[in-house]
Design a protein around this motif. Structure first.
Motif, PDB file in Angstrom:
ATOM      1  N   THR A  91      -5.985  20.058  11.245  1.00 47.59           N
ATOM      2  CA  THR A  91      -4.595  20.273  10.845  1.00 47.59           C
ATOM      3  C   THR A  91      -4.148  21.640  11.344  1.00 47.59           C
ATOM      4  O   THR A  91      -4.886  22.614  11.235  1.00 47.59           O
ATOM      5  CB  THR A  91      -4.446  20.209   9.313  1.00 47.59           C
ATOM      6  N   SER A 104      -7.254  17.331  -0.175  1.00 46.65           N
ATOM      7  CA  SER A 104      -7.986  16.101   0.169  1.00 46.65           C
ATOM      8  C   SER A 104      -7.159  14.856  -0.133  1.00 46.65           C
ATOM      9  O   SER A 104      -7.418  13.790   0.408  1.00 46.65           O
ATOM     10  CB  SER A 104      -9.318  16.050  -0.569  1.00 46.65           C
ATOM     11  N   THR A 110      -2.200  14.301   3.678  1.00 44.73           N
ATOM     12  CA  THR A 110      -2.432  14.194   5.125  1.00 44.73           C
ATOM     13  C   THR A 110      -1.345  14.965   5.876  1.00 44.73           C
ATOM     14  O   THR A 110      -0.532  14.378   6.578  1.00 44.73           O
ATOM     15  CB  THR A 110      -2.445  12.719   5.582  1.00 44.73           C
ATOM     16  N   LYS A 148       0.638  17.289   8.558  1.00 47.60           N
ATOM     17  CA  LYS A 148       0.615  17.563  10.000  1.00 47.60           C
ATOM     18  C   LYS A 148       0.471  19.065  10.225  1.00 47.60           C
ATOM     19  O   LYS A 148      -0.222  19.503  11.129  1.00 47.60           O
ATOM     20  CB  LYS A 148       1.910  17.042  10.630  1.00 47.60           C
TER      21      LYS A 148
END
Length: 190
Positions: free
Chosen positions: A153, A115, A118, A120
């Motif tokens: 994701t 969390s 971020t 990819k």
């Protein structure tokens, strides 16, 4: 005396409530606690990296990263994928942290860690790593190659590093999938 009786009633009520929630499948992660109570993961690298690696095998110690044969293999894979240390965040020890019936706690720990990130792409090396991801958000097939989708994701499930050390064919197959990860980042496979 009356205050003590009232206090005990409140405590009994809280215990009943916690037991009810636990039976309903809701678990609580104790703050602090010993290593025996709460699973421990080793995480290192750049939290802002686009590539997150989950590894069943614990490949780090408090003193060093990429330890042991599995750690060396992962370091070689990252290097062959043309990623530098600043481009990768590694969470290792998922399999050992999931032992002893602590899967729900493990999923919560990983969810908390992810969390903050971020990524990819997430590469899950081993079944325990993939299960930990699927444990708190279902993964669905992605339209883009060998990837699964997890909360928007891309996730590549790869064999466990220890299994690849023992099986060269498995290692070659994993490498072909890992090259698709490279392409996601605009890196050309060799």
């Amino acid at each position: 005396m009356a205050l003590n009786v009232e206090y005990l009633k409140v405590i009994d009520g809280l215990i009943d409530r916690f037991e009810f929630l636990q039976r309903a499948g809701i678990y609580f992660i104790p703050a602090g606690g010993s290593v025996n109570e709460t699973p421990r993961l080793n995480a290192f690298g750049n939290p802002a990296a686009g590539l997150v690696i989950l590894s069943d095998v614990d490949i780090a110690s408090d003193e060093a990263h990429f330890t042991g044969p599995s750690g060396k293999l992962l370091a070689d894979i990252i290097n062959a994928m043309k990623f530098g240390p600043e481009e990768v965040y590694v969470i290792s020890g998922v399999k050992s942290a999931s032992s002893g019936g602590k899967q729900n706690t493990l999923c919560a720990l990983i969810a908390n860690e992810l969390s903050k990130l971020t990524p990819k792409v997430i590469v899950a090396f081993g079944q325990a790593s993939a299960n930990a991801l699927a444990g708190f958000a279902p993964m669905t097939p992605s339209a883009s190659g060998p990837f699964l989708d997890w909360k928007g994701t891309k996730v590549l499930q790869a064999p466990c590093l220890e299994e690849m050390l023992e099986n060269k064919d498995l290692k070659r197959k994993a490498w072909s999938y890992l090259q698709t990860v490279m392409k996601e980042f605009g890196k050309t496979p060799a």
